[in-house]
Scaffold this active site. Sequence first.
Site, PDB file in Angstrom:
ATOM      1  N   LYS A 178       0.858  -1.182   0.000  1.00  0.00           N
ATOM      2  CA  LYS A 178       0.000   0.000   0.000  1.00  0.00           C
ATOM      3  C   LYS A 178       0.894   1.232   0.000  1.00  0.00           C
ATOM      4  O   LYS A 178       1.648   1.478   0.929  1.00  0.00           O
ATOM      5  CB  LYS A 178      -0.933   0.060   1.204  1.00  0.00           C
ATOM      6  CG  LYS A 178      -2.000   1.146   0.985  1.00  0.00           C
ATOM      7  CD  LYS A 178      -2.667   1.639   2.238  1.00  0.00           C
ATOM      8  CE  LYS A 178      -1.887   2.649   2.998  1.00  0.00           C
ATOM      9  NZ  LYS A 178      -1.673   3.952   2.328  1.00  0.00           N
ATOM     10  N   GLU A 253       9.311  -0.505  11.264  1.00  0.00           N
ATOM     11  CA  GLU A 253      10.253   0.621  11.161  1.00  0.00           C
ATOM     12  C   GLU A 253       9.477   1.869  11.539  1.00  0.00           C
ATOM     13  O   GLU A 253       8.697   2.394  10.742  1.00  0.00           O
ATOM     14  CB  GLU A 253      10.782   0.741   9.731  1.00  0.00           C
ATOM     15  CG  GLU A 253      11.569  -0.461   9.236  1.00  0.00           C
ATOM     16  CD  GLU A 253      12.991  -0.484   9.763  1.00  0.00           C
ATOM     17  OE1 GLU A 253      13.363   0.409  10.550  1.00  0.00           O
ATOM     18  OE2 GLU A 253      13.726  -1.416   9.412  1.00  0.00           O
ATOM     19  N   CYS A 287      12.995   9.519   9.127  1.00  0.00           N
ATOM     20  CA  CYS A 287      12.845   8.887  10.451  1.00  0.00           C
ATOM     21  C   CYS A 287      14.124   8.972  11.261  1.00  0.00           C
ATOM     22  O   CYS A 287      14.087   9.135  12.472  1.00  0.00           O
ATOM     23  CB  CYS A 287      12.440   7.439  10.262  1.00  0.00           C
ATOM     24  SG  CYS A 287      13.490   6.610   9.072  1.00  0.00           S
ATOM     25  N   GLU A 384       8.696  13.610  18.249  1.00  0.00           N
ATOM     26  CA  GLU A 384       9.222  13.703  16.885  1.00  0.00           C
ATOM     27  C   GLU A 384       8.523  14.850  16.147  1.00  0.00           C
ATOM     28  O   GLU A 384       7.300  14.901  16.084  1.00  0.00           O
ATOM     29  CB  GLU A 384       8.955  12.370  16.174  1.00  0.00           C
ATOM     30  CG  GLU A 384       9.565  12.273  14.798  1.00  0.00           C
ATOM     31  CD  GLU A 384       9.228  10.950  14.109  1.00  0.00           C
ATOM     32  OE1 GLU A 384       8.083  10.472  14.229  1.00  0.00           O
ATOM     33  OE2 GLU A 384      10.114  10.399  13.439  1.00  0.00           O
TER      34      GLU A 384
HETATM   35  P1  NAD Z   1       1.749   7.089   9.232  1.00  0.00           P
HETATM   36  O1  NAD Z   1       1.899   6.059  10.297  1.00  0.00           O
HETATM   37  O2  NAD Z   1       0.674   8.079   9.384  1.00  0.00           O
HETATM   38  O3  NAD Z   1       1.519   6.394   7.816  1.00  0.00           O
HETATM   39  C1  NAD Z   1       2.379   5.408   7.315  1.00  0.00           C
HETATM   40  C2  NAD Z   1       1.589   4.514   6.405  1.00  0.00           C
HETATM   41  O4  NAD Z   1       0.594   3.845   7.181  1.00  0.00           O
HETATM   42  C3  NAD Z   1       0.818   5.246   5.292  1.00  0.00           C
HETATM   43  O5  NAD Z   1       0.851   4.471   4.113  1.00  0.00           O
HETATM   44  C4  NAD Z   1      -0.595   5.297   5.850  1.00  0.00           C
HETATM   45  O6  NAD Z   1      -1.576   5.365   4.846  1.00  0.00           O
HETATM   46  C5  NAD Z   1      -0.681   3.997   6.598  1.00  0.00           C
HETATM   47  N1  NAD Z   1      -1.685   3.955   7.649  1.00  0.00           N
HETATM   48  C6  NAD Z   1      -2.231   4.988   8.334  1.00  0.00           C
HETATM   49  N2  NAD Z   1      -3.146   4.543   9.220  1.00  0.00           N
HETATM   50  C7  NAD Z   1      -3.177   3.192   9.097  1.00  0.00           C
HETATM   51  C8  NAD Z   1      -3.898   2.167   9.759  1.00  0.00           C
HETATM   52  N3  NAD Z   1      -4.777   2.418  10.719  1.00  0.00           N
HETATM   53  N4  NAD Z   1      -3.648   0.880   9.407  1.00  0.00           N
HETATM   54  C9  NAD Z   1      -2.728   0.582   8.451  1.00  0.00           C
HETATM   55  N5  NAD Z   1      -2.037   1.532   7.779  1.00  0.00           N
HETATM   56  C10 NAD Z   1      -2.244   2.815   8.102  1.00  0.00           C
HETATM   57  O7  NAD Z   1       3.164   7.758   9.104  1.00  0.00           O
HETATM   58  P2  NAD Z   1       3.551   8.982   8.131  1.00  0.00           P
HETATM   59  O8  NAD Z   1       3.095  10.220   8.779  1.00  0.00           O
HETATM   60  O9  NAD Z   1       3.136   8.680   6.748  1.00  0.00           O
HETATM   61  O10 NAD Z   1       5.142   8.873   8.165  1.00  0.00           O
HETATM   62  C11 NAD Z   1       5.881   9.499   9.135  1.00  0.00           C
HETATM   63  C12 NAD Z   1       6.278   8.540  10.225  1.00  0.00           C
HETATM   64  O11 NAD Z   1       6.946   7.414   9.662  1.00  0.00           O
HETATM   65  C13 NAD Z   1       7.272   9.159  11.174  1.00  0.00           C
HETATM   66  O12 NAD Z   1       6.979   8.794  12.495  1.00  0.00           O
HETATM   67  C14 NAD Z   1       8.584   8.559  10.728  1.00  0.00           C
HETATM   68  O13 NAD Z   1       9.576   8.563  11.706  1.00  0.00           O
HETATM   69  C15 NAD Z   1       8.189   7.212  10.310  1.00  0.00           C
HETATM   70  N6  NAD Z   1       9.163   6.633   9.368  1.00  0.00           N
HETATM   71  C16 NAD Z   1       9.984   5.644   9.802  1.00  0.00           C
HETATM   72  C17 NAD Z   1      10.950   5.107   8.952  1.00  0.00           C
HETATM   73  C18 NAD Z   1      11.873   4.012   9.415  1.00  0.00           C
HETATM   74  O14 NAD Z   1      12.479   3.351   8.574  1.00  0.00           O
HETATM   75  N7  NAD Z   1      12.033   3.789  10.700  1.00  0.00           N
HETATM   76  C19 NAD Z   1      11.067   5.586   7.658  1.00  0.00           C
HETATM   77  C20 NAD Z   1      10.206   6.608   7.242  1.00  0.00           C
HETATM   78  C21 NAD Z   1       9.264   7.116   8.117  1.00  0.00           C
END
Ligand code: NAD
Length: 480
Positions: A178, A253, A287, A384
């Site tokens: 997704k 992650e 991240c 964060e």
């Molecule tokens: P998010 O958790 O809002 O979304 C991430 C993904 O999850 C998106 O595709 C979103 O559509 C999906 N999602 C949202 N709600 C969901 C649910 N209830 N069930 C399943 N999927 C769902 O995060 P974001 O705001 O898109 O990204 C930023 C965050 O991601 C930050 O906290 C960042 O640190 C983290 N991040 C971590 C890494 C890593 O490798 N550790 C890399 C990039 C980003």
Amino acid sequence: MNHIRSYWKNFIGGEWVDGADGGRIAVSDPATAEPIAEVARAVPADVDRAVAAARRCFENRALAAMRPSERGDLISRLADKLGERVEEIATIECLDNGKTLAAGRAEVALTQRYLRYYGGMADKLEGRQIPLGEGLLDYTIHAPFGVSAQIVPWNGPLPVGARSVACALITGNTVVLKSPEDSPLSLFLFAEACEQVGVPPGAVNIICGYGHDAGAALAAHRDIDHIVFTGSVETGKSVLRAAAERVIPCVMELGGKSAGIVYEDADLEQAAGSAARGIFHHAGQICSAGSRLIVHRSVHDDFVARFKAEAAARSVGPGSEGCDMGPLISAKQLERVEALCRAGLDEGATLAAGGSRLADRPGHFMKPTIFTDVRPRMRIAQEEFFGPVAVVIPFDTPEEAVAIANGTDYGLAAGVYTRSLRLAHWTADRLVAGQVYVNEWWAGGVETPFGGTKRSGYGREKGQEALLGYVQTKNVGIRL
Ligand code: NAD
């Protein structure tokens, strides 16, 4: 420059399809807040269809029938295909993600590195033979899980998505990915590359939908066997709850609040430059951004002056105009970052640079921001931002520096700036983080295992370790 396709469909079972209910998601350019394209909106019925396609492909053994080296070749050919479209992908990363063009090109190069690295490892994941004595033969197999569900965030969808897909395919898993609703486009080009190089239909399915809808339906789907989730801690917890219902393994992650410790013997000019790249690259939407600088009191003012100069030297504006730092992904994200900055001021921190949006232009631009007079328990030192905001905290002893660095819920990355190898190692040993960088933020790369401790998650992406997250050991014992 805005010559991109206006409508993109989901890629399921080797076909390009509209959303089951005909819905669409509008994608906008964070540098202008103007819509640039629409994508088919996947709903739970599309998730069902994609999982069924992945299941069929797994069961018909299309991947298992290929030699590992053939699977590796397939992955390497994906890298070649992306290489034919570098400018197109860079433009898309610029328009739907807010990256600079240079960063967009670098994302393609990084993705190619991942694909070639894992393509090359396809025939090197070996099992063991375990001696049991005469008349018995025993060996282990790295068996795939089956259907791997992958949920990707908006900040680096192409490399983050491609590396997980590569690991899954070379180990014989099929994938439903997704893509992020805020920046889905580059992964559709990746899907096109999969189609062009002959990835078996159903082995890779790429759909875009909202997290609470398609994302939640995918994580809770009864017919997936494995989850790779990259995103926020809160969403990660809900994904884990869904996974717990069916007892399936996850690679998580999650977020970070990573700290760099600047000792008094550090090369301050070099440390300030490295620290600035660590927090201002992609406007801090990484991240593993270095969002806390823990600086020895004797060099604090000198370091802050150099760090401020680094912030001031960065131009902020659209990547398409050649600026150094682009926008945040959305109005919502900009509001979050500004609100947390206001909380910092309320708690008594001092703004040494930035602190607010660019008021004189549309788009979601945040100024490079530095806070001083920060205490470790302040919200700005604990939460964060996911934006270009660094906090600087003074310390007096190495023990205190390490305690501050380890004093958050997160544990993704950490850094040390010193000329002393002994002190670097002493500190690296005590930092609770999945990766430690000495004298260069993000030292390492595709080859070096990356992942979290504590609430930053578990499992590793990158490096050889990553493959172990995509396989389960099967032991075969034979009475001869
Ligand atoms: P998010 O958790 O809002 O979304 C991430 C993904 O999850 C998106 O595709 C979103 O559509 C999906 N999602 C949202 N709600 C969901 C649910 N209830 N069930 C399943 N999927 C769902 O995060 P974001 O705001 O898109 O990204 C930023 C965050 O991601 C930050 O906290 C960042 O640190 C983290 N991040 C971590 C890494 C890593 O490798 N550790 C890399 C990039 C980003």
